[in-house]
Design a protein around this motif. Structure first.
Motif, mmCIF file in Angstrom:
data_model
loop_
_atom_site.group_PDB
_atom_site.id
_atom_site.type_symbol
_atom_site.label_atom_id
_atom_site.label_comp_id
_atom_site.label_asym_id
_atom_site.label_seq_id
_atom_site.Cartn_x
_atom_site.Cartn_y
_atom_site.Cartn_z
ATOM 1 N N GLU A 11 0.821 -1.209 0.000
ATOM 2 C CA GLU A 11 0.000 0.000 0.000
ATOM 3 C C GLU A 11 0.856 1.260 0.000
ATOM 4 O O GLU A 11 0.570 2.226 -0.721
ATOM 5 N N ALA A 12 1.906 1.263 0.817
ATOM 6 C CA ALA A 12 2.786 2.438 0.878
ATOM 7 C C ALA A 12 3.464 2.674 -0.468
ATOM 8 O O ALA A 12 3.602 3.822 -0.917
ATOM 9 N N ALA A 13 3.899 1.592 -1.109
ATOM 10 C CA ALA A 13 4.526 1.711 -2.427
ATOM 11 C C ALA A 13 3.542 2.276 -3.447
ATOM 12 O O ALA A 13 3.904 3.112 -4.291
ATOM 13 N N GLU A 14 2.298 1.847 -3.360
ATOM 14 C CA GLU A 14 1.271 2.338 -4.281
ATOM 15 C C GLU A 14 1.012 3.823 -4.069
ATOM 16 O O GLU A 14 0.852 4.587 -5.030
ATOM 17 N N VAL A 15 0.953 4.244 -2.801
ATOM 18 C CA VAL A 15 0.736 5.662 -2.496
ATOM 19 C C VAL A 15 1.861 6.509 -3.087
ATOM 20 O O VAL A 15 1.620 7.545 -3.729
ATOM 21 N N ILE A 16 3.113 6.089 -2.889
ATOM 22 C CA ILE A 16 4.257 6.850 -3.393
ATOM 23 C C ILE A 16 4.215 6.941 -4.910
ATOM 24 O O ILE A 16 4.541 7.985 -5.496
ATOM 25 N N ASN A 17 3.808 5.863 -5.567
ATOM 26 C CA ASN A 17 3.711 5.881 -7.029
ATOM 27 C C ASN A 17 2.668 6.883 -7.519
ATOM 28 O O ASN A 17 2.764 7.381 -8.644
ATOM 29 N N MET A 18 1.668 7.178 -6.697
ATOM 30 C CA MET A 18 0.625 8.126 -7.083
ATOM 31 C C MET A 18 0.996 9.566 -6.749
ATOM 32 O O MET A 18 0.379 10.497 -7.255
ATOM 33 N N MET A 19 1.985 9.756 -5.875
ATOM 34 C CA MET A 19 2.326 11.104 -5.408
ATOM 35 C C MET A 19 3.335 11.775 -6.341
ATOM 36 O O MET A 19 4.108 11.108 -7.031
ATOM 37 N N GLU A 20 3.305 13.088 -6.340
ATOM 38 C CA GLU A 20 4.273 13.848 -7.126
ATOM 39 C C GLU A 20 5.619 13.846 -6.405
ATOM 40 O O GLU A 20 5.707 14.160 -5.219
ATOM 41 N N TYR A 21 6.656 13.450 -7.133
ATOM 42 C CA TYR A 21 8.000 13.453 -6.575
ATOM 43 C C TYR A 21 8.512 14.887 -6.469
ATOM 44 O O TYR A 21 8.518 15.629 -7.443
ATOM 45 N N LEU A 166 7.800 5.994 5.737
ATOM 46 C CA LEU A 166 6.938 4.842 6.029
ATOM 47 C C LEU A 166 7.374 3.634 5.218
ATOM 48 O O LEU A 166 7.546 2.535 5.774
ATOM 49 N N LEU A 167 7.563 3.820 3.921
ATOM 50 C CA LEU A 167 7.943 2.695 3.059
ATOM 51 C C LEU A 167 9.285 2.115 3.487
ATOM 52 O O LEU A 167 9.443 0.883 3.558
ATOM 53 N N ASN A 168 10.245 2.975 3.781
ATOM 54 C CA ASN A 168 11.578 2.499 4.166
ATOM 55 C C ASN A 168 11.533 1.649 5.432
ATOM 56 O O ASN A 168 12.183 0.594 5.524
ATOM 57 N N LEU A 169 10.767 2.098 6.422
ATOM 58 C CA LEU A 169 10.761 1.380 7.698
ATOM 59 C C LEU A 169 9.850 0.157 7.672
ATOM 60 O O LEU A 169 10.126 -0.833 8.355
ATOM 61 N N VAL A 170 8.785 0.207 6.887
ATOM 62 C CA VAL A 170 7.988 -1.010 6.690
ATOM 63 C C VAL A 170 8.822 -2.040 5.927
ATOM 64 O O VAL A 170 8.807 -3.236 6.243
ATOM 65 N N TYR A 171 9.571 -1.564 4.934
ATOM 66 C CA TYR A 171 10.447 -2.478 4.188
ATOM 67 C C TYR A 171 11.531 -3.068 5.094
ATOM 68 O O TYR A 171 11.937 -4.214 4.915
ATOM 69 N N ALA A 172 11.992 -2.296 6.074
ATOM 70 C CA ALA A 172 12.987 -2.827 7.016
ATOM 71 C C ALA A 172 12.436 -4.037 7.753
ATOM 72 O O ALA A 172 13.145 -5.026 7.984
ATOM 73 N N GLU A 301 -1.507 1.666 9.621
ATOM 74 C CA GLU A 301 -2.427 1.863 8.508
ATOM 75 C C GLU A 301 -3.352 3.054 8.769
ATOM 76 O O GLU A 301 -3.627 3.865 7.881
ATOM 77 N N SER A 302 -3.808 3.173 10.009
ATOM 78 C CA SER A 302 -4.689 4.272 10.371
ATOM 79 C C SER A 302 -3.950 5.601 10.388
ATOM 80 O O SER A 302 -4.432 6.608 9.858
ATOM 81 N N MET A 303 -2.744 5.628 10.969
ATOM 82 C CA MET A 303 -1.988 6.879 11.102
ATOM 83 C C MET A 303 -1.620 7.466 9.745
ATOM 84 O O MET A 303 -1.572 8.679 9.579
ATOM 85 N N PHE A 304 -1.349 6.600 8.770
ATOM 86 C CA PHE A 304 -0.956 7.080 7.444
ATOM 87 C C PHE A 304 -2.083 6.997 6.432
ATOM 88 O O PHE A 304 -1.858 7.165 5.235
ATOM 89 N N ALA A 305 -3.295 6.718 6.922
ATOM 90 C CA ALA A 305 -4.496 6.709 6.069
ATOM 91 C C ALA A 305 -4.353 5.802 4.871
ATOM 92 O O ALA A 305 -4.821 6.109 3.774
ATOM 93 N N LEU A 306 -3.693 4.671 5.056
ATOM 94 C CA LEU A 306 -3.556 3.724 3.956
ATOM 95 C C LEU A 306 -4.911 3.061 3.710
ATOM 96 O O LEU A 306 -5.675 2.796 4.635
ATOM 97 N N GLY A 307 -5.190 2.791 2.455
ATOM 98 C CA GLY A 307 -6.457 2.156 2.112
ATOM 99 C C GLY A 307 -7.565 3.149 1.811
ATOM 100 O O GLY A 307 -8.681 2.746 1.486
ATOM 101 N N TYR A 308 -7.271 4.459 1.924
ATOM 102 C CA TYR A 308 -8.277 5.474 1.666
ATOM 103 C C TYR A 308 -7.961 6.153 0.331
ATOM 104 O O TYR A 308 -6.811 6.403 0.040
#
Length: 308
Positions: A11-21, A166-172, A301-308
């Motif tokens: 989910e975090a990877a998907e969010v980053i792919n949708m965001m403007e770098y 988020l992605l880096n630490l979840v990936y860790a 998931e709640s703190m970073f609003a994943l899934g919304y």
């Protein structure tokens, strides 16, 4: 972790792919000053330790031709000097994107400040074995506590950088389990071939990351992680510590000052605090219990609003 952290990773990877770098353009001096500012906002002792590191020249984060041209970061304890030393080879030039260097600096400074103020520094890291898990709580925990000041640190790039963190630490957490299982399976083989090791890496990539690599691509995964060659069984520490760091971060949302106080106590324990004792003494969730993993992942998931 497969059940509860793999979905967070995807989910975090998907969010980053949708965001403007949004790149972060900072000079070397800016990187140091901005990180110093964040340390001062988190805690006065961290601020003083950071100033000591700078004034005593106990760091090397520049990018230059004379350095070993390998991206990476670590903090070493120098026994003769009885002082830590922080080293980073920046992934990007400062005039292109300094965000990864800033995040690495915060992570490594978590190690540095703990080593600097450790009650066991007289041992110099020579006669005792440090708890890697405890050390990583000290570094990953500081990364997550710094997130509260990302707006001031990164400006317009802050939203993007929050999800990068988020992605880096979840990936860790995910990769810690991935490489631990890969190492375990490889070491159980009497005389493993490269093809066998690639097959294990490929199968585990599907299991942990939902990625179906070709065998030659799977080989890149395990050959580019030096821990597999020089310090096997180390990598699980990132997962164990990452879960605790997320637990601390969750506590900081409702009581930031209390979480900082707890972090500073953990930092003051130094590297030699037994990890299981750390869990008990500071009332963290049981890292080895599946219900704890579920609760922490739901909180993230709640703190970073994943899934919304």
């Amino acid at each position: 972790v497969v059940a509860y952290f793999k979905p967070l990773y995807l989910e975090a990877a998907e969010v980053i792919n949708m965001m403007e770098y949004v790149p972060v353009n900072s000079t070397l001096d800016d990187v140091l000053l901005d990180t110093r500012m964040v340390m001062g906002k988190i805690n006065e002792e961290l601020f003083e330790s950071f100033d000591y590191m700078i004034s005593s020249n106990l760091y090397d984060i520049d990018k230059r031709d004379t350095k070993n041209v390998v991206a990476g970061a670590y903090t070493m304890y120098l026994p003769n000097a009885e002082l830590p030393f922080l080293y980073i080879y920046p992934i990007f030039d400062y005039d292109f994107d300094s965000s990864a260097t800033i995040q690495s600096l915060i992570h490594e400074f978590g190690h540095f400040s703990s080593m600097l103020n450790s009650p066991a520094t007289e041992y110099g890291g020579v006669f005792e074995t440090a708890s890697i898990e405890t050390s990583e709580v000290q570094s990953q925990g500081l990364e997550l506590l710094s997130e509260a000041y990302y707006g001031e640190l990164f400006g317009d790039a802050a939203p993007y950088q929050r999800y990068c963190l988020l992605l880096n630490l979840v990936y860790a957490v995910v990769s810690g389990c991935y490489f631990n299982e890969w190492q375990t399976q490889v070491y159980e083989l009497e005389d493993p071939t490269v093809e066998q090791m690639n097959k294990i890496a490929k199968d585990l990539a599907v299991k942990y990351m939902g990625e179906d690599y070709a065998l030659e691509d799977a080989q890149v995964i395990w050959t580019t992680v030096s821990h597999n060659f020089v310090s096997p069984m180390y990598y699980l520490s990132y997962a164990l510590a990452g879960i605790v760091a997320f637990d601390l971060y969750s506590q900081s949302i409702s009581d930031y000052d209390g979480a900082v106080d707890k972090y500073m106590q953990i930092s003051a324990e130094g590297q030699y605090k037994n990890f299981n004792e750390l869990l008990c003494d500071y009332n963290f969730e049981d890292t080895y219990d599946i219900s704890s993993i579920e609760r922490i992942s739901n909180s993230i998931e709640s703190m970073f609003a994943l899934g919304y």
